[in-house]
Design a protein around this motif. Structure first.
Motif, PDB file in Angstrom:
ATOM      1  N   ASP A  18      14.432   4.124  19.853  1.00  0.00           N
ATOM      2  CA  ASP A  18      15.702   3.352  20.398  1.00  0.00           C
ATOM      3  C   ASP A  18      15.499   2.404  21.147  1.00  0.00           C
ATOM      4  O   ASP A  18      16.481   1.388  21.105  1.00  0.00           O
ATOM      5  N   HIS A  19      14.592   2.468  22.338  1.00  0.00           N
ATOM      6  CA  HIS A  19      14.400   1.247  23.072  1.00  0.00           C
ATOM      7  C   HIS A  19      14.226  -0.026  22.322  1.00  0.00           C
ATOM      8  O   HIS A  19      14.790  -1.048  22.445  1.00  0.00           O
ATOM      9  N   ARG A  40      17.130  -1.068  20.330  1.00  0.00           N
ATOM     10  CA  ARG A  40      18.183  -1.809  21.262  1.00  0.00           C
ATOM     11  C   ARG A  40      17.725  -3.251  21.585  1.00  0.00           C
ATOM     12  O   ARG A  40      18.492  -4.260  21.493  1.00  0.00           O
TER      13      ARG A  40
END
Lengths: 146, 129
Positions: free
Chosen positions: B53-54, B57
């Protein structure tokens, strides 16, 4: 015929030394660091001049790819090494350049010194964080090639 | 430190705008922008290392209109600072100090900056179109 020994530049007389005895006694001049800043700025620039075409190509190849593919590309040995060299040269060059900008435009002494310290710390921290990320990616991503 | 009114040399605004001066100002401005961009590179590398997810994003932010404008500005600044930096290195070696040479090298840098930046974006986006 005082030009013997200066082949190719017959019009160039030997350079006189304009430095005064006082200058020689004081050695490194008012900055206390001689021409080190100038040289480091140039050397780091040349290092990046070599690396940037390669790294721009690498980053362009990341457009639209997923994290795994980008990770594998960064983890390739020579890409990791090139990125590490770029990070070191880049943050060093940035620190040297920002130093000159601050010296030239900030004339309130406490603010100038504070900014110099903050820029130095920020560049050092960001360089270390980048190197950590690069090393961690390299050692946790296998196989290197696919 | 004792502050004393001292005579100052004329400031920028008394001069007619000329390419040598614009190039010099832009070299500094692009350098400051690239310092900020370098912090962005550290952030991106950490996001890539964190993954999942990092990274998504970070990738979404870079692909947003705001991110694309930022990346375009950074690429322009990078190409310009690189090419004009070469100009500085040549001066350091004693080359191109004639006024006419500085104008010619200045225009060469300006044109090459646009051409190379366009080439980078063509290969980045054109390949996916």
């Amino acid at each position: 015929m005082s030009n013997i020994g200066t082949a190719g530049a017959p019009d160039r007389a030997p350079r006189p030394d304009y430095r005064t005895p006082l200058k020689r006694v004081r050695g490194l001049g008012s900055a206390k660091s001689g021409v080190a800043h100038w040289w480091r700025q140039r050397i780091t620039a040349i290092v990046m001049l070599v690396l940037i075409p390669w790294l721009v190509g690498l980053f362009v190849s990341f457009v639209g790819v997923d994290a795994e593919s980008a990770r594998h590309a960064v983890a390739r040995p020579w890409n990791t090494v090139a990125l590490m060299a770029f990070v070191i040269a880049g943050f060093w060059h940035a620190k040297l350049g920002m130093q000159v900008v601050i010296e030239d435009y900030v004339h309130v002494r406490w603010l100038e010194v504070t900014l110099q310290v903050l820029v130095t710390l920020a560049c050092a921290l960001a360089a270390l964080a980048s190197l950590y990320a690069l090393i961690h990616i390299a050692v946790t991503t296998a196989p290197y090639y696919r | 430190m004792a502050l004393r009114e001292r005579p100052l040399s004329p400031h920028l605004q008394v001069y007619r705008w000329q390419i040598t001066m614009v190039m010099s100002i832009l070299h500094r401005a692009s350098g400051v922008l690239l310092t900020l961009a370098a912090l962005g590179l550290a952030w991106w590398l950490l996001a890539l290392d964190a993954g999942g997810d990092h990274y998504m994003r970070a990738a979404r932010l870079l692909a947003s209109p705001f991110g694309l404008i930022g990346l375009f500005g950074i690429s322009l600044a990078l190409v310009y600072h690189l090419l004009n930096g070469v100009r500085h290195l040549l001066w350091d070696m004693g080359w191109g100090f004639e006024i006419s040479d500085t104008y010619r090298s200045g225009w060469a840098v300006a044109v090459l900056t646009i051409v190379l930046t366009a080439a980078i974006w063509y290969s980045a986006l054109g390949a996916h179109a």
